[in-house]
Write a protein that holds these residues in place. Sequence first.
Motif, PDB file in Angstrom:
ATOM      1  N   GLU A 220       0.836  -1.207   0.000  1.00  0.00           N
ATOM      2  CA  GLU A 220       0.000   0.000   0.000  1.00  0.00           C
ATOM      3  C   GLU A 220       0.868   1.253   0.000  1.00  0.00           C
ATOM      4  O   GLU A 220       0.580   2.217  -0.714  1.00  0.00           O
ATOM      5  CB  GLU A 220      -0.925  -0.002   1.217  1.00  0.00           C
ATOM      6  N   TYR A 221       1.942   1.231   0.768  1.00  0.00           N
ATOM      7  CA  TYR A 221       2.875   2.356   0.811  1.00  0.00           C
ATOM      8  C   TYR A 221       3.460   2.617  -0.583  1.00  0.00           C
ATOM      9  O   TYR A 221       3.505   3.754  -1.039  1.00  0.00           O
ATOM     10  CB  TYR A 221       3.987   2.071   1.826  1.00  0.00           C
ATOM     11  N   VAL A 222       3.898   1.563  -1.249  1.00  0.00           N
ATOM     12  CA  VAL A 222       4.493   1.707  -2.588  1.00  0.00           C
ATOM     13  C   VAL A 222       3.469   2.259  -3.572  1.00  0.00           C
ATOM     14  O   VAL A 222       3.788   3.113  -4.412  1.00  0.00           O
ATOM     15  CB  VAL A 222       5.093   0.367  -3.073  1.00  0.00           C
ATOM     16  N   VAL A 223       2.221   1.822  -3.486  1.00  0.00           N
ATOM     17  CA  VAL A 223       1.167   2.331  -4.378  1.00  0.00           C
ATOM     18  C   VAL A 223       0.935   3.820  -4.116  1.00  0.00           C
ATOM     19  O   VAL A 223       0.886   4.631  -5.051  1.00  0.00           O
ATOM     20  CB  VAL A 223      -0.129   1.511  -4.230  1.00  0.00           C
ATOM     21  N   LEU A 224       0.806   4.196  -2.846  1.00  0.00           N
ATOM     22  CA  LEU A 224       0.620   5.616  -2.519  1.00  0.00           C
ATOM     23  C   LEU A 224       1.827   6.440  -2.966  1.00  0.00           C
ATOM     24  O   LEU A 224       1.670   7.542  -3.507  1.00  0.00           O
ATOM     25  CB  LEU A 224       0.382   5.802  -1.022  1.00  0.00           C
ATOM     26  N   MET A 225       3.027   5.931  -2.753  1.00  0.00           N
ATOM     27  CA  MET A 225       4.242   6.629  -3.168  1.00  0.00           C
ATOM     28  C   MET A 225       4.282   6.798  -4.685  1.00  0.00           C
ATOM     29  O   MET A 225       4.597   7.880  -5.189  1.00  0.00           O
ATOM     30  CB  MET A 225       5.474   5.871  -2.694  1.00  0.00           C
TER      31      MET A 225
ATOM     32  N   LEU B 294      -7.506   0.783  -0.702  1.00  0.00           N
ATOM     33  CA  LEU B 294      -7.131   2.176  -0.436  1.00  0.00           C
ATOM     34  C   LEU B 294      -8.298   3.122  -0.716  1.00  0.00           C
ATOM     35  O   LEU B 294      -8.477   4.125  -0.013  1.00  0.00           O
ATOM     36  CB  LEU B 294      -5.900   2.563  -1.270  1.00  0.00           C
ATOM     37  N   GLN B 295      -9.099   2.801  -1.716  1.00  0.00           N
ATOM     38  CA  GLN B 295     -10.268   3.628  -2.028  1.00  0.00           C
ATOM     39  C   GLN B 295     -11.299   3.542  -0.896  1.00  0.00           C
ATOM     40  O   GLN B 295     -11.885   4.555  -0.505  1.00  0.00           O
ATOM     41  CB  GLN B 295     -10.898   3.200  -3.361  1.00  0.00           C
ATOM     42  N   ALA B 296     -11.495   2.356  -0.341  1.00  0.00           N
ATOM     43  CA  ALA B 296     -12.437   2.193   0.767  1.00  0.00           C
ATOM     44  C   ALA B 296     -12.011   3.015   1.986  1.00  0.00           C
ATOM     45  O   ALA B 296     -12.856   3.444   2.773  1.00  0.00           O
ATOM     46  CB  ALA B 296     -12.554   0.716   1.143  1.00  0.00           C
ATOM     47  N   ARG B 297     -10.708   3.268   2.115  1.00  0.00           N
ATOM     48  CA  ARG B 297     -10.183   4.081   3.217  1.00  0.00           C
ATOM     49  C   ARG B 297     -10.129   5.570   2.878  1.00  0.00           C
ATOM     50  O   ARG B 297      -9.672   6.366   3.685  1.00  0.00           O
ATOM     51  CB  ARG B 297      -8.773   3.621   3.578  1.00  0.00           C
ATOM     52  N   GLY B 298     -10.515   5.915   1.644  1.00  0.00           N
ATOM     53  CA  GLY B 298     -10.499   7.319   1.235  1.00  0.00           C
ATOM     54  C   GLY B 298      -9.124   7.844   0.855  1.00  0.00           C
ATOM     55  O   GLY B 298      -8.927   9.060   0.753  1.00  0.00           O
ATOM     56  N   GLN B 299      -8.173   6.959   0.597  1.00  0.00           N
ATOM     57  CA  GLN B 299      -6.809   7.377   0.276  1.00  0.00           C
ATOM     58  C   GLN B 299      -6.540   7.457  -1.221  1.00  0.00           C
ATOM     59  O   GLN B 299      -5.579   8.088  -1.648  1.00  0.00           O
ATOM     60  CB  GLN B 299      -5.819   6.419   0.944  1.00  0.00           C
TER      61      GLN B 299
ATOM     62  N   GLU C   6      -6.244  12.627   1.792  1.00  0.00           N
ATOM     63  CA  GLU C   6      -6.084  11.669   2.894  1.00  0.00           C
ATOM     64  C   GLU C   6      -4.962  10.684   2.595  1.00  0.00           C
ATOM     65  O   GLU C   6      -4.174  10.321   3.484  1.00  0.00           O
ATOM     66  CB  GLU C   6      -7.395  10.909   3.142  1.00  0.00           C
ATOM     67  N   GLY C   7      -4.861  10.234   1.342  1.00  0.00           N
ATOM     68  CA  GLY C   7      -3.781   9.336   0.950  1.00  0.00           C
ATOM     69  C   GLY C   7      -2.426  10.014   1.072  1.00  0.00           C
ATOM     70  O   GLY C   7      -1.453   9.402   1.538  1.00  0.00           O
ATOM     71  N   GLN C   8      -2.357  11.275   0.680  1.00  0.00           N
ATOM     72  CA  GLN C   8      -1.107  12.044   0.807  1.00  0.00           C
ATOM     73  C   GLN C   8      -0.727  12.192   2.280  1.00  0.00           C
ATOM     74  O   GLN C   8       0.428  12.041   2.650  1.00  0.00           O
ATOM     75  CB  GLN C   8      -1.265  13.426   0.162  1.00  0.00           C
ATOM     76  N   LYS C   9      -1.716  12.439   3.107  1.00  0.00           N
ATOM     77  CA  LYS C   9      -1.486  12.578   4.550  1.00  0.00           C
ATOM     78  C   LYS C   9      -0.956  11.272   5.146  1.00  0.00           C
ATOM     79  O   LYS C   9      -0.006  11.273   5.924  1.00  0.00           O
ATOM     80  CB  LYS C   9      -2.803  12.989   5.228  1.00  0.00           C
ATOM     81  N   ARG C  10      -1.568  10.146   4.769  1.00  0.00           N
ATOM     82  CA  ARG C  10      -1.117   8.835   5.261  1.00  0.00           C
ATOM     83  C   ARG C  10       0.300   8.528   4.794  1.00  0.00           C
ATOM     84  O   ARG C  10       1.122   8.003   5.550  1.00  0.00           O
ATOM     85  CB  ARG C  10      -2.059   7.723   4.782  1.00  0.00           C
ATOM     86  N   LEU C  11       0.595   8.854   3.538  1.00  0.00           N
ATOM     87  CA  LEU C  11       1.931   8.624   2.996  1.00  0.00           C
ATOM     88  C   LEU C  11       2.965   9.466   3.747  1.00  0.00           C
ATOM     89  O   LEU C  11       4.019   8.966   4.134  1.00  0.00           O
ATOM     90  CB  LEU C  11       1.962   8.943   1.499  1.00  0.00           C
TER      91      LEU C  11
END
Length: 147
Positions: free
Chosen positions: A40-45, A78-83, A103-108
């Motif tokens: 998930e981290y790699v996808v967000l990155m 990740l979509q279900a979490r709003g990221q 939200e995804g940027q914030k989590r990353l």
Amino acid sequence: MTSLTTDEERFWRALMRVIVALPRSLDDDLLRSTGLTLTEYVVLMSLSEADNQELRMADLAAASALSPSRITRVVDTLQARGQVVKRRHGGDGRGNVASLTPEGQKRLQAAYPVHLASARARVMDQLDGRSLSALVRQFEAVAKGLD
């Protein structure tokens, strides 16, 4: 038959152990501290580094070294979490695009220092800093040969 010298064999076996064990260790560290898996981290990155923070699903799968079915499952989570938001590609109805949300940027951003600390403890602190430049050049050459 091709053979390796004793030192080459030792290096190869150690590298294989690192290839198998390091992703598990990085994943454990991230999951325990942030709730994100390494995948998930790699996808967000990957999304954060893309133009407009979005990629076609096929490109995101390639960037994160995942199969098409695996990237779909990760993006759906990740979509279900709003990221992440997934939508149809505007110019091509056959494909989907994934976009990073605030939200995804914030989590990353919250996970980034944890990931770096894990990388430092598990890899960088184990290396001789005097030989790091040579290692970088050598591993870049290996990586280039794999591209």
